[in-house]
Motif scaffolding. Sequence first.
Motif, PDB file in Angstrom:
ATOM      1  N   VAL A  48      -0.781  11.604  19.177  1.00  0.00           N
ATOM      2  CA  VAL A  48      -1.750  11.460  20.258  1.00  0.00           C
ATOM      3  C   VAL A  48      -1.551  10.092  20.887  1.00  0.00           C
ATOM      4  N   TYR A  49      -1.493  10.084  22.216  1.00  0.00           N
ATOM      5  CA  TYR A  49      -1.476   8.843  22.978  1.00  0.00           C
ATOM      6  C   TYR A  49      -2.765   8.739  23.756  1.00  0.00           C
ATOM      7  N   SER A  50      -3.356   7.544  23.706  1.00  0.00           N
ATOM      8  CA  SER A  50      -4.563   7.287  24.468  1.00  0.00           C
ATOM      9  C   SER A  50      -4.317   6.020  25.290  1.00  0.00           C
ATOM     10  N   TYR A  51      -4.439   6.142  26.596  1.00  0.00           N
ATOM     11  CA  TYR A  51      -4.163   5.017  27.504  1.00  0.00           C
ATOM     12  C   TYR A  51      -2.800   4.398  27.202  1.00  0.00           C
ATOM     13  N   GLU A  52      -1.812   5.264  27.085  1.00  0.00           N
ATOM     14  CA  GLU A  52      -0.409   4.921  26.876  1.00  0.00           C
ATOM     15  C   GLU A  52      -0.121   4.260  25.535  1.00  0.00           C
ATOM     16  N   LYS A  53      -1.081   4.241  24.643  1.00  0.00           N
ATOM     17  CA  LYS A  53      -0.834   3.676  23.314  1.00  0.00           C
ATOM     18  C   LYS A  53      -0.944   4.771  22.260  1.00  0.00           C
ATOM     19  N   LEU A  54      -0.039   4.719  21.284  1.00  0.00           N
ATOM     20  CA  LEU A  54      -0.061   5.701  20.216  1.00  0.00           C
ATOM     21  C   LEU A  54      -1.311   5.493  19.367  1.00  0.00           C
ATOM     22  N   SER A  55      -2.154   6.525  19.304  1.00  0.00           N
ATOM     23  CA  SER A  55      -3.393   6.383  18.536  1.00  0.00           C
ATOM     24  C   SER A  55      -3.382   7.223  17.258  1.00  0.00           C
ATOM     25  N   ILE A  56      -2.611   8.290  17.241  1.00  0.00           N
ATOM     26  CA  ILE A  56      -2.542   9.136  16.049  1.00  0.00           C
ATOM     27  C   ILE A  56      -1.090   9.569  15.832  1.00  0.00           C
ATOM     28  N   ASN A  57      -0.622   9.378  14.614  1.00  0.00           N
ATOM     29  CA  ASN A  57       0.664   9.917  14.161  1.00  0.00           C
ATOM     30  C   ASN A  57       0.358  10.696  12.893  1.00  0.00           C
ATOM     31  N   GLU A  58       0.526  12.003  12.956  1.00  0.00           N
ATOM     32  CA  GLU A  58       0.170  12.838  11.818  1.00  0.00           C
ATOM     33  C   GLU A  58       1.292  12.872  10.774  1.00  0.00           C
ATOM     34  N   SER A  59       1.733  11.682  10.374  1.00  0.00           N
ATOM     35  CA  SER A  59       2.773  11.573   9.333  1.00  0.00           C
ATOM     36  C   SER A  59       4.014  12.377   9.691  1.00  0.00           C
ATOM     37  N   VAL A  60       4.432  12.244  10.934  1.00  0.00           N
ATOM     38  CA  VAL A  60       5.597  12.976  11.417  1.00  0.00           C
ATOM     39  C   VAL A  60       6.870  12.227  11.007  1.00  0.00           C
ATOM     40  N   PRO A  61       7.907  12.943  10.571  1.00  0.00           N
ATOM     41  CA  PRO A  61       9.163  12.275  10.187  1.00  0.00           C
ATOM     42  C   PRO A  61       9.719  11.430  11.330  1.00  0.00           C
ATOM     43  N   SER A  62      10.416  10.374  10.972  1.00  0.00           N
ATOM     44  CA  SER A  62      10.893   9.410  11.971  1.00  0.00           C
ATOM     45  C   SER A  62      11.987   9.980  12.868  1.00  0.00           C
TER      46      SER A  62
ATOM     47  N   CYS B  92      -9.056  30.440  18.377  1.00  0.00           N
ATOM     48  CA  CYS B  92     -10.337  29.755  18.416  1.00  0.00           C
ATOM     49  C   CYS B  92     -10.099  28.345  17.899  1.00  0.00           C
ATOM     50  N   ALA B  93     -10.744  27.363  18.501  1.00  0.00           N
ATOM     51  CA  ALA B  93     -10.530  25.973  18.089  1.00  0.00           C
ATOM     52  C   ALA B  93     -11.842  25.210  18.175  1.00  0.00           C
ATOM     53  N   MET B  94     -11.930  24.139  17.387  1.00  0.00           N
ATOM     54  CA  MET B  94     -13.133  23.319  17.369  1.00  0.00           C
ATOM     55  C   MET B  94     -12.759  21.855  17.463  1.00  0.00           C
ATOM     56  N   ARG B  95     -13.561  21.128  18.210  1.00  0.00           N
ATOM     57  CA  ARG B  95     -13.439  19.679  18.299  1.00  0.00           C
ATOM     58  C   ARG B  95     -14.757  19.093  17.815  1.00  0.00           C
ATOM     59  N   PRO B  96     -14.724  18.411  16.661  1.00  0.00           N
ATOM     60  CA  PRO B  96     -15.976  17.853  16.152  1.00  0.00           C
ATOM     61  C   PRO B  96     -16.360  16.568  16.862  1.00  0.00           C
ATOM     62  N   GLY B  97     -17.587  16.446  17.273  1.00  0.00           N
ATOM     63  CA  GLY B  97     -18.128  15.231  17.849  1.00  0.00           C
ATOM     64  C   GLY B  97     -17.251  14.635  18.919  1.00  0.00           C
ATOM     65  N   ALA B  98     -16.988  13.342  18.785  1.00  0.00           N
ATOM     66  CA  ALA B  98     -16.164  12.626  19.758  1.00  0.00           C
ATOM     67  C   ALA B  98     -14.717  12.574  19.320  1.00  0.00           C
ATOM     68  N   ASN B  99     -14.380  13.300  18.283  1.00  0.00           N
ATOM     69  CA  ASN B  99     -13.013  13.317  17.782  1.00  0.00           C
ATOM     70  C   ASN B  99     -12.078  13.903  18.831  1.00  0.00           C
ATOM     71  N   SER B 100     -10.878  13.366  18.910  1.00  0.00           N
ATOM     72  CA  SER B 100      -9.939  13.874  19.903  1.00  0.00           C
ATOM     73  C   SER B 100      -9.080  15.014  19.364  1.00  0.00           C
ATOM     74  N   LYS B 101      -9.221  15.321  18.084  1.00  0.00           N
ATOM     75  CA  LYS B 101      -8.377  16.359  17.502  1.00  0.00           C
ATOM     76  C   LYS B 101      -9.042  17.721  17.611  1.00  0.00           C
ATOM     77  N   LEU B 102      -8.212  18.740  17.764  1.00  0.00           N
ATOM     78  CA  LEU B 102      -8.664  20.126  17.711  1.00  0.00           C
ATOM     79  C   LEU B 102      -8.257  20.727  16.370  1.00  0.00           C
ATOM     80  N   THR B 103      -9.166  21.485  15.780  1.00  0.00           N
ATOM     81  CA  THR B 103      -8.830  22.296  14.609  1.00  0.00           C
ATOM     82  C   THR B 103      -8.720  23.734  15.078  1.00  0.00           C
ATOM     83  N   PHE B 104      -7.566  24.351  14.839  1.00  0.00           N
ATOM     84  CA  PHE B 104      -7.321  25.719  15.295  1.00  0.00           C
ATOM     85  C   PHE B 104      -7.501  26.712  14.161  1.00  0.00           C
TER      86      PHE B 104
END
Lengths: 113, 114
Positions: A48-62, B92-104
């Motif tokens: 996930v990128y937020s305002y052009e900055k990486l905010s979330i990396n779900e442990s993705v391989p390099s 179907c997907a859910m976004r909890p609160g202000a979280n930016s992630k979706l759970t599918f």
Amino acid sequence: DTEVTQTPKHLVMGMTNKKSLKCEQHMGHRAMYWYKQKAKKPPELMFVYSYEKLSINESVPSRFSPECPNSSLLNLHLHALQPEDSALYLCATRKAGRTDTQYFGPGTRLTVL
Amino acid sequence: AQKITQTQPGMFVQEKEAVTLDCTYDTSDQSYGLFWYKQPSSGEMIFLIYQGSYDEQNATEGRYSLNFQKARKSANLVISASQLGDSAMYFCAMRPGANSKLTFGKGITLSVRP
């Protein structure tokens, strides 16, 4: 006004190749996402990128390297991939507001030989 | 942790009939959003409809409506007057609160018969 474009539509690459996936949006959305989706499965969040900055990396391989050069563009650089990385790669943008809806692009179907 | 459950096997519906796709969810958040997406065989995930946890009315978008039963934690999608082009996988997907992630959820395949 919810158009997200992705190129290429299809990509076949060898395990030693370097390639890039591109995602573009002109809706002014400031959050952008990369997902990986295997057949008949739900999408899995990668970055996930937020305002052009990486905010979330779900442990993705390099071997997957994201880049957000500006607010309209999102790239995913691929290097030394494995056959199990073959999947549909989806880009999404999020419209901030009451619903925070994510809008997806058409995806890139990647095959790693 | 959030969880979305879609347990129906592949669904079949006759053209022009209505169909309900089931979705139940689990969350400890008071504020959350629920979404339905359609994914045809072409691959694009198409946003269909949104329901907020505090919305008092069930959401409707054209032929799509969401049957939201908060106490039962269910958010079923109703498609009226099915068309052949409705054949697709539905998530179907859910976004909890202000979280930016979706759970599918794992998705449901719908086939519309002529």
